[in-house]
Design a protein around this motif. Structure first.
Motif, PDB file in Angstrom:
ATOM      1  N   LEU A   1     -43.102-109.780 -24.535  1.00 22.63           N
ATOM      2  CA  LEU A   1     -44.189-110.663 -24.711  1.00 22.63           C
ATOM      3  C   LEU A   1     -43.739-112.068 -24.531  1.00 22.63           C
ATOM      4  O   LEU A   1     -44.353-112.919 -24.321  1.00 22.63           O
ATOM      5  CB  LEU A   1     -44.393-110.511 -26.301  1.00 22.63           C
TER       6      LEU A   1
ATOM      7  N   VAL B   1     -47.455-103.301 -23.367  1.00 23.27           N
ATOM      8  CA  VAL B   1     -46.226-103.613 -23.710  1.00 23.27           C
ATOM      9  C   VAL B   1     -45.617-102.601 -24.809  1.00 23.27           C
ATOM     10  O   VAL B   1     -44.441-102.793 -25.430  1.00 23.27           O
ATOM     11  CB  VAL B   1     -46.215-104.921 -24.460  1.00 23.27           C
TER      12      VAL B   1
ATOM     13  N   GLY C   1     -50.726-114.071 -30.954  1.00 26.97           N
ATOM     14  CA  GLY C   1     -50.083-115.102 -30.024  1.00 26.97           C
ATOM     15  C   GLY C   1     -48.843-115.612 -30.693  1.00 26.97           C
ATOM     16  O   GLY C   1     -48.708-115.532 -31.813  1.00 26.97           O
TER      17      GLY C   1
ATOM     18  N   TYR D   1     -47.969-104.220 -33.090  1.00 31.39           N
ATOM     19  CA  TYR D   1     -47.846-104.833 -31.575  1.00 31.39           C
ATOM     20  C   TYR D   1     -49.217-105.143 -30.895  1.00 31.39           C
ATOM     21  O   TYR D   1     -48.900-106.044 -30.229  1.00 31.39           O
ATOM     22  CB  TYR D   1     -46.824-103.869 -31.052  1.00 31.39           C
TER      23      TYR D   1
ATOM     24  N   ASP E   1     -55.237-102.990 -21.943  1.00 29.88           N
ATOM     25  CA  ASP E   1     -54.092-104.141 -21.622  1.00 29.88           C
ATOM     26  C   ASP E   1     -53.423-104.294 -22.553  1.00 29.88           C
ATOM     27  O   ASP E   1     -52.318-104.761 -22.312  1.00 29.88           O
ATOM     28  CB  ASP E   1     -55.207-105.552 -21.329  1.00 29.88           C
ATOM     29  N   LEU E   2     -53.598-104.100 -24.111  1.00 32.91           N
ATOM     30  CA  LEU E   2     -52.786-104.348 -25.184  1.00 32.91           C
ATOM     31  C   LEU E   2     -51.716-103.398 -25.338  1.00 32.91           C
ATOM     32  O   LEU E   2     -50.923-103.697 -25.997  1.00 32.91           O
ATOM     33  CB  LEU E   2     -53.802-104.665 -26.528  1.00 32.91           C
TER      34      LEU E   2
ATOM     35  N   GLN F   1     -50.079-109.398 -30.176  1.00 34.34           N
ATOM     36  CA  GLN F   1     -50.591-110.323 -28.643  1.00 34.34           C
ATOM     37  C   GLN F   1     -51.993-111.094 -29.150  1.00 34.34           C
ATOM     38  O   GLN F   1     -52.061-112.194 -28.314  1.00 34.34           O
ATOM     39  CB  GLN F   1     -50.958-109.141 -27.635  1.00 34.34           C
TER      40      GLN F   1
ATOM     41  N   SER G   1     -56.579-115.515 -32.960  1.00 35.55           N
ATOM     42  CA  SER G   1     -55.470-116.284 -32.512  1.00 35.55           C
ATOM     43  C   SER G   1     -54.954-117.240 -33.589  1.00 35.55           C
ATOM     44  O   SER G   1     -55.814-117.803 -34.456  1.00 35.55           O
ATOM     45  CB  SER G   1     -55.804-116.988 -31.455  1.00 35.55           C
TER      46      SER G   1
END
Length: 391
Positions: A117, A44, A88, A81, A40-41, A85, A65
């Protein structure tokens, strides 16, 4: 001896730069161990970066976070990168690398990643990971205005470097919550490694942590293998011996040092020496005065006793004297749920606390906690715990 040192410098710097500069342009599979990242990460991140990522582990699960994260030897930017994510929009990620080609690859894709993002929180900087105070872009500007042509110019350059470190540091003191690195520390010259760990410690805030994936060896690597350019630049013969890797964190002042992942089978074996990937997490925050506030901790087990990084011994089920600083540390990661924290019945205000000699391990009598004049007699409570009534 001087020739050997010069050879090592050439191996540790020239061969590494040339190999990774080439690897920024074309994929080189020999530079990396197989590593599984969260798919998922990766969505992008441009394929060009993923193909040219060279590492041996994934320290990003230890990012939180909102943190400010520093990635040492950030290369093409993949780890940055991913971390962007995780932290945040309220967090921040800084990548540091001394390879212009790798920095160019990472910076090229920053706008496209930020667009996907919906926020831009990644910054790539030019510097040496063992000298995180010196901004090499700033230094390049100074050199363009004041080229070095003689010894006097060299001496002036040294003064300029110190001024830049002091006035415009690449990474300021205590400005980072988490330091990451993926298979890069082993590329630093042996004579620079103490400074490397000191720099990691310097930039971390109190309460911050480092999460480092790197290659270690099970035996000391002979000097002749360290001088092999291919083996050194391939993250092999510059590997820390596994016990010395942990000692480097300890010597720098870290506590709560854990091997959170260790590759069972070696990545490579050279002349019988095994090289494998480990991920280590270490914490900053045990520095400061030791104050007596009447507190104690009781180690829950399962071992009969354990010893911390300052030499304090905790015996299972026994109340041990601790200073206020250690009392608070042992209730945080990575010690959570290992100790019962016992506060005194009468709290000692911090401003009234006296110094405590923490050099020895001492048991605390329950009467020290309750008070010598404590003679209460009580009836049984309605319930034994929050989980249910007594029978």
């Amino acid at each position: 001896m001087k020739t050997a040192l010069l050879d090592e410098k050439q191996v540790a710097e020239s061969s590494v730069y040339q190999r990774y500069a080439a690897a920024a342009q074309a994929v080189e599979p020999a530079l990396c161990c197989p590593v599984q990242y969260s798919t998922d990460l990766l969505k992008v991140i441009p394929q060009e970066i993923i193909e040219r990522d060279y590492g041996c582990g994934d320290p990003t699960p230890y990012v939180r976070s909102g943190e400010t994260v520093l990635d040492l030897g950030s290369g093409g930017g993949k780890l940055c990168y991913i971390a962007a994510q995780v932290v945040g929009p309220e967090g921040r990620v800084i990548g540091v690398d001394c390879n212009r080609e790798m920095l160019g690859l990472a910076r090229k894709h920053a706008p496209a990643v930020a667009e996907q993002l919906g926020y831009a929180n990644v910054d790539f900087r030019y510097g040496l990971i063992q000298d995180l105070a010196l901004d090499l872009d700033q230094l390049a500007g100074e050199l363009s205005e004041h080229p070095v042509n003689d010894p006097a110019g060299y001496l002036e350059l040294r003064h300029t470097e110190e001024r830049l470190r002091r006035e415009q540091p690449l990474i300021a003191d205590e400005s980072v919550d988490c330091v990451l690195s993926n298979c890069v520390l082993n590329l630093v010259r042996q004579q620079d490694r103490r400074q490397l760990f000191a720099e990691i410690f310097r930039v971390l805030r109190r309460g911050g942590h480092a999460a480092i994936s790197d290659i270690v060896s099970d035996e000391s690597v002979p000097q002749r293998l360290q001088q092999d350019p291919e083996l050194w630049s391939g993250c092999i013969t510059g590997a820390f011996r596994e016990d010395e890797f942990l000692e480097a964190f300890e010597d720098a002042g870290f506590h709560g040092i854990e091997i959170v992942k260790r590759q069972s089978e070696p990545w490579r074996t050279v002349e019988g020496i095994e090289f494998r990937s480990v991920t280590v997490v270490a914490h900053k925050g045990k520095q400061g005065p030791c104050l007596e506030r009447g507190q104690a901790v009781s180690y829950r087990g399962p071992f009969k006793k354990v010893q911390d990084d300052d030499g304090h011994t905790y015996f299972r089920g026994e109340r041990m004297v601790v200073c206020d600083k250690t009392f608070n540390l042992l209730q945080q990661e990575p010690y959570t749920n290992m100790f019962d924290a016992i506060e005194p019945r009468v709290v000692v205000p911090l401003e009234d606390a006296k110094p405590l000699d923490c050099r020895r391990s001492t048991r605390r009598h329950p009467r020290e906690t309750k008070g010598l004049e404590y003679h209460a007699t009580t009836e049984a409570t309605n319930g034994c715990s929050d989980e249910g009534p007594c029978c």
